[in-house]
Design a protein around this motif. Structure first.
Motif, PDB file in Angstrom:
ATOM      1  N   ALA A  37      88.489   8.486   0.702  1.00 56.37           N
ATOM      2  CA  ALA A  37      88.331   8.207   2.131  1.00 56.37           C
ATOM      3  C   ALA A  37      88.276   9.503   2.944  1.00 56.37           C
ATOM      4  N   ARG A  38      89.078  10.479   2.567  1.00 58.53           N
ATOM      5  CA  ARG A  38      89.090  11.757   3.294  1.00 58.53           C
ATOM      6  C   ARG A  38      87.740  12.469   3.185  1.00 58.53           C
ATOM      7  N   SER A  47      95.083   6.194  -7.141  1.00 62.25           N
ATOM      8  CA  SER A  47      94.972   7.660  -7.207  1.00 62.25           C
ATOM      9  C   SER A  47      93.677   8.162  -6.579  1.00 62.25           C
ATOM     10  N   LEU A  48      92.732   7.260  -6.362  1.00 63.23           N
ATOM     11  CA  LEU A  48      91.400   7.630  -5.904  1.00 63.23           C
ATOM     12  C   LEU A  48      91.174   7.398  -4.415  1.00 63.23           C
ATOM     13  N   MET A  58      88.720  -2.793   0.989  1.00 64.03           N
ATOM     14  CA  MET A  58      88.562  -4.009   0.190  1.00 64.03           C
ATOM     15  C   MET A  58      89.119  -3.805  -1.224  1.00 64.03           C
ATOM     16  N   THR A  59      88.938  -2.610  -1.765  1.00 63.89           N
ATOM     17  CA  THR A  59      89.498  -2.317  -3.088  1.00 63.89           C
ATOM     18  C   THR A  59      91.017  -2.389  -3.052  1.00 63.89           C
ATOM     19  N   GLY A  60      91.626  -1.830  -1.997  1.00 68.09           N
ATOM     20  CA  GLY A  60      93.073  -1.916  -1.860  1.00 68.09           C
ATOM     21  C   GLY A  60      93.542  -3.350  -1.713  1.00 68.09           C
ATOM     22  N   PHE A  61      92.801  -4.142  -0.969  1.00 68.31           N
ATOM     23  CA  PHE A  61      93.115  -5.561  -0.802  1.00 68.31           C
ATOM     24  C   PHE A  61      93.127  -6.270  -2.154  1.00 68.31           C
ATOM     25  N   ILE A  62      92.106  -6.015  -2.974  1.00 67.23           N
ATOM     26  CA  ILE A  62      92.022  -6.664  -4.281  1.00 67.23           C
ATOM     27  C   ILE A  62      93.135  -6.170  -5.199  1.00 67.23           C
ATOM     28  N   ARG A 101      82.071  11.665 -11.342  1.00 67.10           N
ATOM     29  CA  ARG A 101      81.671  11.447  -9.962  1.00 67.10           C
ATOM     30  C   ARG A 101      82.488  10.298  -9.378  1.00 67.10           C
ATOM     31  N   ARG A 102      82.820  10.419  -8.097  1.00 72.23           N
ATOM     32  CA  ARG A 102      83.818   9.531  -7.493  1.00 72.23           C
ATOM     33  C   ARG A 102      83.376   8.069  -7.458  1.00 72.23           C
ATOM     34  N   ARG A 103      82.124   7.801  -7.163  1.00 75.30           N
ATOM     35  CA  ARG A 103      81.689   6.407  -7.107  1.00 75.30           C
ATOM     36  C   ARG A 103      81.739   5.767  -8.486  1.00 75.30           C
ATOM     37  N   ARG A 104      81.475   6.558  -9.501  1.00 75.44           N
ATOM     38  CA  ARG A 104      81.557   6.045 -10.868  1.00 75.44           C
ATOM     39  C   ARG A 104      82.983   5.595 -11.188  1.00 75.44           C
ATOM     40  N   VAL A 105      83.971   6.378 -10.754  1.00 76.12           N
ATOM     41  CA  VAL A 105      85.370   6.017 -10.986  1.00 76.12           C
ATOM     42  C   VAL A 105      85.727   4.767 -10.183  1.00 76.12           C
TER      43      VAL A 105
END
Length: 234
Positions: A107-108, A101-102, A1-5, A57-61
């Motif tokens: 996802a991996r 970049s994230l 969804m982030t990529g879609f936006i 932390r990744r979710r924060r980014v």
């Protein structure tokens, strides 16, 4: 969804170029620079922002990038100033540069090693969905209700995504100092420069046509069918 936006935010002006030009009282050529500003933001900010947030932390980014889309799409929808719109588009592009970049690495980390390739493919599926279906739909909606409402709808989607991320997406730590590769070493990796060159050239050619497709097809008498043309293009 982030990529879609990300992709919707970038390319939505392509289908609404005449309406944006009229709304901001500029020529279609200048209205097309809203896409250029977005691309410039992505290009100039991706590496610095990635390095600056590497330890976060990744979710924060991820949430920071999504909040960027919320803020700058809303500003685009409300702005009546061409200069302010360009600034908002540049800043939205910077958020997109950080997001790209994230996403693949995030996802991996969500899956076991044998599923990492599949996870990356799923995470990136927002790009073709946006290009093939999202932008034509946004063009149709913008033509029906106005281009500002199309960007407002993007902000509404972003609000929903923030709730979804907070509820469902696991968090992971950022990189330690020892995990980071020097930028020079990345560019020296065999094949990287050739890949970047091909991607840059292809994206430049694609976006030149895509951005100005509305005035281009108007010459063929298809100015009222831009949504269908974009659907075919996608």
């Amino acid at each position: 969804m982030t990529g879609f936006i990300c992709i919707m935010t970038e390319t939505l002006p392509a289908g609404l170029l005449p309406e944006i030009a009229q709304g901001l009282q500029v020529s279609p050529a200048l209205a097309g620079q809203t896409v250029t500003a977005y691309a410039a933001g992505s290009l100039t900010a991706a590496i610095p922002l990635t390095l600056a947030t590497a330890r976060w932390r990744r979710r924060r980014v991820l949430l920071a990038t999504i909040l960027g889309f919320l803020l700058f799409n809303t500003l685009t929808a409300l702005s009546s100033s061409y200069a302010l719109t360009l600034v908002a588009r540049f800043a939205a592009g910077a958020a997109a540069g950080l997001a790209w970049s994230l996403l693949a690495g995030y996802a991996r980390r969500l899956v076991v090693p044998r599923l990492q390739g599949r996870a990356m493919a799923i995470a990136m599926i927002g790009t073709p969905v946006a290009l093939s279906l999202g932008v034509p739909l946004g063009t149709w909606l913008g033509g029906l209700l106005g281009w500002r409402l199309a960007f407002a709808c993007m902000s509404a989607l972003t609000l929903g995504l923030i709730v979804w991320v907070l509820a469902k997406v696991p968090d992971y730590p950022g990189q330690t100092e020892g995990q980071r590769l020097p930028l020079r070493q990345v560019f020296a990796t065999p094949g990287i420069r050739a890949i970047l060159g091909v991607v840059f050239t292809w994206m430049l050619a694609h976006n030149l046509l895509y951005t100005y497709i509305a005035p281009f097809v108007a010459l063929a008498g298809l100015g009222d069918q831009v949504d269908r043309v974009l659907l075919t293009f996608g």
